[in-house]
Design a protein around this motif. Structure first.
Motif, short mmCIF file in Angstrom:
data_model
loop_
_atom_site.label_atom_id
_atom_site.label_comp_id
_atom_site.label_asym_id
_atom_site.label_seq_id
_atom_site.Cartn_x
_atom_site.Cartn_y
_atom_site.Cartn_z
N TYR A 1 -27.85 -7.47 20.78
CA TYR A 1 -26.55 -7.94 21.29
C TYR A 1 -26.78 -8.50 22.69
O TYR A 1 -27.56 -7.96 23.47
CB TYR A 1 -25.54 -6.79 21.38
CG TYR A 1 -24.21 -7.24 21.92
CD1 TYR A 1 -23.21 -7.73 21.09
CD2 TYR A 1 -23.97 -7.22 23.30
CE1 TYR A 1 -22.01 -8.18 21.60
CE2 TYR A 1 -22.77 -7.68 23.82
CZ TYR A 1 -21.79 -8.16 22.96
OH TYR A 1 -20.61 -8.61 23.47
N GLN A 2 -26.07 -9.60 23.00
CA GLN A 2 -26.11 -10.13 24.36
C GLN A 2 -24.84 -10.91 24.64
O GLN A 2 -24.36 -11.66 23.79
CB GLN A 2 -27.34 -11.03 24.56
CG GLN A 2 -27.52 -11.47 26.03
CD GLN A 2 -28.91 -12.06 26.30
OE1 GLN A 2 -29.41 -12.85 25.52
NE2 GLN A 2 -29.52 -11.66 27.40
N VAL B 1 -23.97 -8.05 29.54
CA VAL B 1 -24.78 -6.95 29.00
C VAL B 1 -25.75 -7.45 27.93
O VAL B 1 -25.44 -8.39 27.19
CB VAL B 1 -23.84 -5.87 28.39
CG1 VAL B 1 -24.60 -4.88 27.53
CG2 VAL B 1 -23.10 -5.13 29.51
N ALA C 1 -28.46 -5.75 24.89
CA ALA C 1 -28.93 -4.56 24.16
C ALA C 1 -30.12 -4.96 23.31
O ALA C 1 -30.10 -5.98 22.62
CB ALA C 1 -27.81 -3.99 23.29
N ILE D 1 -29.31 -0.39 26.42
CA ILE D 1 -28.13 -1.20 26.70
C ILE D 1 -28.06 -1.33 28.21
O ILE D 1 -27.96 -0.32 28.92
CB ILE D 1 -26.85 -0.56 26.13
CG1 ILE D 1 -27.02 -0.27 24.63
CG2 ILE D 1 -25.66 -1.49 26.36
CD1 ILE D 1 -25.82 0.40 23.98
N LEU E 1 -20.83 -1.46 29.22
CA LEU E 1 -21.94 -0.85 28.48
C LEU E 1 -21.40 0.01 27.33
O LEU E 1 -21.96 0.03 26.24
CB LEU E 1 -22.80 0.01 29.40
CG LEU E 1 -23.54 -0.69 30.55
CD1 LEU E 1 -24.30 0.35 31.38
CD2 LEU E 1 -24.50 -1.75 30.05
N VAL F 1 -20.09 -2.12 24.46
CA VAL F 1 -21.21 -2.64 23.67
C VAL F 1 -21.82 -1.51 22.83
O VAL F 1 -22.20 -1.73 21.68
CB VAL F 1 -22.25 -3.31 24.59
CG1 VAL F 1 -23.50 -3.68 23.80
CG2 VAL F 1 -21.65 -4.55 25.25
N ALA F 2 -21.90 -0.30 23.39
CA ALA F 2 -22.42 0.83 22.61
C ALA F 2 -21.56 1.04 21.37
O ALA F 2 -22.08 1.23 20.25
CB ALA F 2 -22.44 2.10 23.47
N HIS G 1 -30.18 1.51 32.81
CA HIS G 1 -30.14 1.32 31.36
C HIS G 1 -29.51 2.54 30.71
O HIS G 1 -29.73 3.67 31.13
CB HIS G 1 -31.53 1.08 30.79
CG HIS G 1 -32.58 2.01 31.30
ND1 HIS G 1 -33.21 1.82 32.51
CD2 HIS G 1 -33.10 3.15 30.78
CE1 HIS G 1 -34.07 2.80 32.72
NE2 HIS G 1 -34.02 3.63 31.68
#
Ligand code: AMP
Length: 116
Positions: free
Chosen positions: A19-20, A24, A26, A40, A63, A66-67, A99
């Protein structure tokens, strides 16, 4: 100040990015400690939690968004996963770019082993 993670963010070093976005990135940990082990990270270079400032709250909050997103994508939401942020030597931090470890894919057991 730049670490290997900046090179990964900029696609100048190899990594499996999952993921970007503008804030962020990952990607899969090179030395996984669980079936799924992601880093991440904020695209901004922040060395440690000690270096966080109020202006970083949006990106650091992101973050977690996104997690949640990658957990859904990887089918781990229901079973669960663990998020860890290490700061400095006693926590074992070795990369000086904040991170979030994302660990999942098995029963991870207790967070810490028994110590005196
Ligand atoms: P920490 O001990 O919290 O600083 O964790 C750093 C993590 O970065 C470790 O889990 C390493 O395996 C991981 N790592 C280091 N270099 C790379 C890399 N080039 N690509 C992916 N993960 C990395």
């Amino acid at each position: 100040m730049a670490t290997i993670f900046t090179k990964i963010i900029n696609h100048e070093a190899p990594a499996e990015i999952v993921y970007q976005d503008d804030l962020v990135t990952a990607f899969r940990d090179i030395n996984p400690k669980a079936p799924v082990h992601l880093m991440i990270i904020p695209n901004k270079e922040i060395p440690t939690v000690n270096d966080v400032s109020a202006e970083d709250e949006q990106v650091l909050g992101h973050l977690f968004t996104v997690a949640k997103h990658v957990a859904t994508e990887l089918g781990l939401s229901e079973k669960g996963y663990r998020l860890i942020v290490n700061c400095n030597q006693d926590a074992g931090q070795v990369i000086w770019h904040i991170h979030m470890h994302f660990l999942g894919g098995k029963d991870l057991g207790p967070l810490l082993s028994e110590t005196e």
